[in-house]
Design an enzyme around this catalytic site. Structure first.
Site, PDB file in Angstrom:
ATOM      1  N   ASP A 129       1.646  -8.875  -2.912  1.00 19.05           N
ATOM      2  CA  ASP A 129       0.537  -7.962  -2.687  1.00 19.05           C
ATOM      3  C   ASP A 129       0.698  -6.673  -3.486  1.00 19.05           C
ATOM      4  O   ASP A 129       0.239  -5.626  -3.063  1.00 19.05           O
ATOM      5  CB  ASP A 129       0.494  -7.639  -1.185  1.00 19.05           C
ATOM      6  CG  ASP A 129      -0.921  -7.611  -0.656  1.00 19.05           C
ATOM      7  OD1 ASP A 129      -1.836  -7.826  -1.459  1.00 19.05           O
ATOM      8  OD2 ASP A 129      -1.089  -7.350   0.538  1.00 19.05           O
TER       9      ASP A 129
ATOM     10  N   LYS B 134       2.785   4.541  12.147  1.00 15.25           N
ATOM     11  CA  LYS B 134       1.670   3.603  12.096  1.00 15.25           C
ATOM     12  C   LYS B 134       1.512   2.988  13.479  1.00 15.25           C
ATOM     13  O   LYS B 134       2.483   2.532  14.064  1.00 15.25           O
ATOM     14  CB  LYS B 134       2.000   2.534  11.061  1.00 15.25           C
ATOM     15  CG  LYS B 134       1.020   1.419  10.936  1.00 15.25           C
ATOM     16  CD  LYS B 134       1.264   0.749   9.609  1.00 15.25           C
ATOM     17  CE  LYS B 134       1.033  -0.725   9.641  1.00 15.25           C
ATOM     18  NZ  LYS B 134       1.346  -1.330   8.344  1.00 15.25           N
TER      19      LYS B 134
ATOM     20  N   VAL C 159      -2.529   5.578  10.436  1.00 19.74           N
ATOM     21  CA  VAL C 159      -1.233   6.112  10.035  1.00 19.74           C
ATOM     22  C   VAL C 159      -1.306   7.615  10.201  1.00 19.74           C
ATOM     23  O   VAL C 159      -2.255   8.256   9.760  1.00 19.74           O
ATOM     24  CB  VAL C 159      -0.874   5.782   8.577  1.00 19.74           C
ATOM     25  CG1 VAL C 159       0.444   6.441   8.205  1.00 19.74           C
ATOM     26  CG2 VAL C 159      -0.771   4.295   8.392  1.00 19.74           C
TER      27      VAL C 159
ATOM     28  N   GLY D  34      -4.043  -0.313  11.030  1.00 18.33           N
ATOM     29  CA  GLY D  34      -4.395   0.711  12.017  1.00 18.33           C
ATOM     30  C   GLY D  34      -4.178   2.101  11.466  1.00 18.33           C
ATOM     31  O   GLY D  34      -4.032   2.291  10.264  1.00 18.33           O
TER      32      GLY D  34
END
Lengths: 317, 187
Positions: free
Chosen positions: A159, A65, A50, A48
């Site tokens: 990641d 966020k 920030v 979403g």
């Protein structure tokens, strides 16, 4: 200059640099924060908006966020993916990991308030004025100590890519590395940028562990030294081909069990020979090359761990 | 004495020797364990909340509530970890906030719902948790309590429970006596 009032926000709405906020989100933010600015921190913004802003009560700059609760899940309260994600991040407290300062839940959204960071590795490398001092060692040491902390909390990052290594710096102080983009198992859909992915993942192994993060860190190390990514391909099989070209193909001797993970590996007969890393990285001193080769070890069980790497002569001083 | 010590030393088995399976994290098992011990101290309820904080409820009411939570966990086939976590949240909440007996069950079931959301792959819905309380509480009350617990515990829902340690102790015990793991799980 950021936006300070709700009215100003409405006036700016056609500007894409300003996040689209719902009325409730805007009201919440302006009650507690001022100087709102949208920031592009890609890994932070994976779900979403920030927004970088200043906390009214502390005058501290933070990154907020916003995680909207999906309409169909509102009846169940806080979705388990958000709850799980937030409480895992809340548990982490290390100078080299982006700190989640606060979690605020309203009926429609969950707000995660992070410490503010300046830029990511990609931007850091391409900004000639910032990377003018050779900080490879310091960056690598900090990133690895954040990683060692994660691993010792039973968390695999899975990641790590140039967007999940952030920097926080001021004019007076040298950059501090901040790892971000740690995802809870429940929200994890991807496993990082293919060019930073470990060979065991590229081969489709499901029995992986902390070693995959070390591989990605090795890629990051090489990226900083070369000032460009070590592997460039986007498709996974091409990345694997690039890895083999540089480091040779694994055999049952160098990586016990590899042929059961990857059926076609035996087709490389005779195996491809690895290139000389010293020629690939002419600016890196031998002790650095030694560490790099241990981080980019094809066999995950023989790959160096984060703790061992921190104790390596290249990083010890 | 020396020979006794030596023979004892031979009996010690290193349980962190599974280097073949990366999921055991054998090389950092010690650090993980140390961190669990540190975290345990931070996320521990106070020992005297019943006397110091609570005025309307007592230890036997808490015991009854936990017995009931065990049944709820069985009813919905929740993991034992979920139950242990729920009790941790319950006690940490009661360590700081006074609760009246009418709302104690609501608190218990809300803690269970949070623990399920944290731990389970698929957690039961709010209605199902309302149902087990014979609809004594509404969905709205349940969600209100959920957010009260989350905010009071500041979303610090990652906590090591007795079971985290038990799992490791069982592995240690396994090395010298051959009791099946399953039997010890139900201790």
């Amino acid at each position: 200059m950021g936006i300070n009032k709700l009215e100003d926000l409405k006036w700016h709405e056609h500007d894409i640099a300003i996040p689209k906020l719902s009325t409730n989100q805007a009201e919440f933010l302006f009650r507690f924060y001022r100087d709102l600015e949208r920031v592009r921190i890609d890994t932070l913004s994976c779900f979403g908006n920030v927004i970088s802003c200043i906390q009214r009560f502390s005058n501290e700059r933070v990154a907020v966020k916003i995680l909207p609760i999906p309409q169909d899940q509102i009846i169940n309260g806080i979705p388990s993916s958000i709850l799980n994600h937030a409480s895992i991040l809340k548990d982490l407290d290390h100078p080299n990991i982006v700190r989640l300062l606060q979690v605020v839940a309203t009926e429609e959204d969950v707000y995660l308030v992070f410490e503010n960071v300046n830029l990511n590795l990609e931007r850091y490398i391409t900004n000639p004025m910032l990377s003018i001092d050779t900080l490879e060692r310091s960056v690598l040491r900090q990133a690895l100590s954040g990683l060692a902390y994660l691993h010792s909390h039973n968390i695999v990052h899975a990641d790590i890519d140039p967007f999940s290594i952030l920097f926080k710096y001021t004019l007076e102080e040298p950059p501090v590395v901040k790892l971000c983009g740690i995802r809870a198992p429940k929200t994890s859909t991807s496993q990082g940028h293919p060019s930073y992915k470990a060979p065991e993942l590229l081969m489709g192994s499901t029995n992986y562990s902390t070693a995959i993060d070390i591989w990605s860190m090795g890629c990051m190390f090489a990226h900083i030294i070369k000032r460009r990514p070590l592997f460039n391909a986007i498709e996974e099989h091409r990345v694997l081909a690039e890895i083999f070209c540089l480091l040779g193909t694994p055999t049952e001797e160098t990586w016990p069990g590899v042929s059961s993970i990857c059926k076609f590996i035996q087709a490389f007969n005779p195996p491809i020979q690895p290139k000389d890393l010293a020629e690939e990285f002419p600016t890196l001193e031998p002790v650095g090359l030694d560490l790099l080769s241990k981080m980019l070890c094809l066999c995950p069980n023989s790959r160096i761990s984060a703790y061992e790497a921190l104790d390596h002569p290249y990083l010890r001083h | 004495i020396d020979t006794i010590l030596k023979s004892r030393a031979n009996e010690i088995v290193d349980i962190d020797c599974n280097f073949k399976d990366p999921r055991f994290c054998a090389s950092i098992a010690n650090e993980i364990y140390e961190n669990l011990r540190v975290s345990e101290k931070i996320k521990r309820p106070s020992i005297d909340f019943m006397e110091k904080i609570q005025t309307d409820i007592n230890a036997s009411m808490r015991a009854m509530l936990i017995d009931w939570l065990v049944e709820v966990a069985e009813e919905y086939r929740l993991l034992p970890d979920t139950l242990f976590l729920a009790v941790n949240y319950l006690d940490r909440y009661l360590s700081g906030k006074a609760m009246n007996r009418q709302r104690l069950q609501l608190l218990g079931v809300s803690c269970m719902m949070i623990a399920a959301k944290y731990e389970e792959i698929c957690s039961p819905k709010v209605e199902e948790f309302c149902y087990v309380t014979d609809d004594t509480y509404s969905k709205e009350q349940m969600l209100e309590m959920e957010s009260s617990v989350l905010n009071f515990l500041k979303f610090e829902m990652t906590a090591p429970t007795t079971r985290c340690f038990l799992r490791r102790f069982i592995t240690v015990a396994q090395q010298t006596c051959e009791v099946p793991l399953m039997q010890l799980e139900y201790l």
